[in-house]
Design an enzyme around this catalytic site. Sequence first.
Site, PDB file in Angstrom:
ATOM      1  N   CYS B  37       0.829  -1.207   0.000  1.00 30.59           N
ATOM      2  CA  CYS B  37       0.000   0.000   0.000  1.00 30.59           C
ATOM      3  C   CYS B  37       0.860   1.253   0.000  1.00 30.59           C
ATOM      4  CB  CYS B  37      -0.917   0.031   1.217  1.00 30.59           C
ATOM      5  SG  CYS B  37      -1.978  -1.401   1.315  1.00 30.59           S
ATOM      6  N   CYS B 106      -2.711   8.930   5.684  1.00 34.24           N
ATOM      7  CA  CYS B 106      -1.460   8.936   6.467  1.00 34.24           C
ATOM      8  C   CYS B 106      -1.761   9.212   7.931  1.00 34.24           C
ATOM      9  CB  CYS B 106      -0.501  10.007   5.957  1.00 34.24           C
ATOM     10  SG  CYS B 106       0.000   9.780   4.246  1.00 34.24           S
TER      11      CYS B 106
END
Lengths: 404, 137
Positions: B37, B106
Amino acid sequence: MKTPIYMDYSATTPCDPRVVQRMLPFFTETFGNSASRSHAFGWTAEAAVDHAREQVAALIGAHPKEILWTSGSTEANNLAIKGVAQMYRQKGNHLITAVTEHKAVLDPMKYLETQGFEVTFLPVNRLGHVDLEQLAFAMTDRTILVSLMAANNEIGTLHPLAKIGALCKQKGVLFHTDATQAPGKIELDVESQHIDLLSLSAHKLYGPKGVGCLYVRRKNPRVRLVSQMDGGGHERGMRSGTLNITGIVGMGEAAAIAKTELHSEVQKLLGLRARLQMRIMNSLPDSVVNGDQDARLPHLTNISFPYVEGESLIMGIKEIAVSSGSACTSASLEPSYVLKGLGLGDELAHSSIRFSLGRFTTEAEVDFAADRVIAEVNRLRAMSPLWEMVQEGIDLSQVKWTSH
Amino acid sequence: MAYSDKVLDHYQNPRNVGTLDKNALDVGTGVVGAPECGDVMKLQIKVGDDGRILDAKFKTYGCGSAIASSSLATEWLKGASVDDAAQIKNTQIVEELALPPVKIHCSVLAEDAIKAAIEDWRKKQAARIAASAASHS
Ligand SMILES: Cc1ncc(COP(=O)(O)O)c(C=O)c1O
């Protein structure tokens, strides 16, 4: 040395100053419309367009009448693929391409699928090559077009055009090649390579942006197209619209330079690329060079740096303008479909950088870039949990990750 | 893409990069994300007897925003109580670092890493209490 250093020549090139010089008068003095048949302004413009047509034709071994001006390769590809499909629909509805083609080929193909056409997207091997036997096997009596690029824009792998062309000729299938990345880097010859349609773009060849062309074979066989842009009947009705004279003049000059300087330029690029790649690989030996290292564009190298992520690497080497195989930068988080097409794991795809050198690259720039990359990869590895695990002897493929 | 000054600062001068002994009883470790990912975060906390976080370290594989999110998280964790740390929300990280929408994941990953590290520490404490109860009976 001036920074940022440009190492993204496969994305676009600066105009060569010689090209700009040629173009300038056509903005202000000889600004006529080449379609104006009744006065000298028009005639001058037409003569300039004809001269550029000769220059571009000479670069690929074609006849000037076989060059059709477009706004670039995207338009040339669309015209070739949709134009052939619509023209030859009676003959068949099957087209063949490969998964590593540029979107400007893949997307017109996908559009045709919605219009009742069938498209085979051939896989490629680890080096980026299609299997020619598989290509031959995919061709049926319903196949009307094979579209395979001359050189891949991300990894630089060169398709064997002459072999593919010969196969298509033998089977009576038209062969289109998106040669956007090839001119000035490899020899192009539509006769010996049996090419029926070929797309070019000026801005990848030290010419201006927004101009390109499609080569359309006139005999053996005569290729016919359904136009995609209708209007004033310019370009023998195949592409209407007042010609971009300044751009066309620039493209012609760029093609002439590319032809005369091919050999010296390739020698220079090969030297610089070897220097860059060797310096990096010597310091970071677990890096991986992607694509075919033999049949490859001379100016490009695509390298994966395991255990560091591409976007963060690009951020760290902002003095160097390069592209990342991780498309995070373009707002989607998908790694490059080209690298995935090679069978590269997502992790290697995420960590790849494309360096593409060019006419104005210097040895000092190459050394600076290599040293910056090496330093930054080492810095990022020091903060990479993956690198730490590998140092501890952990096999990353055996770890159970929590995907999100 | 343009990065905020705060992201650039954390990226260039990451705080608290490093590793604590993951086998120590007072250390909690969280590893979240996956290489395919494009981001993996390892976040560790060392907790004192009073339930305060004495130290925090991270290592991150990921884009600049992922590195900045985890670096910022360690700053916030140091000195905080475990209970307060458990309340840290990804939206606070988004706000502090001015992350654009494509980078929100994030901050989510950083929140997950904090939670995972606390969870690991709590498990160790529960095991320690259970072990000492067993040895006393
Ligand atoms: C292989 C290839 N095909 C097509 C294109 C599109 O060309 P243009 O920008 O002229 O439309 C590019 C450039 O991005 C390319 O590299």
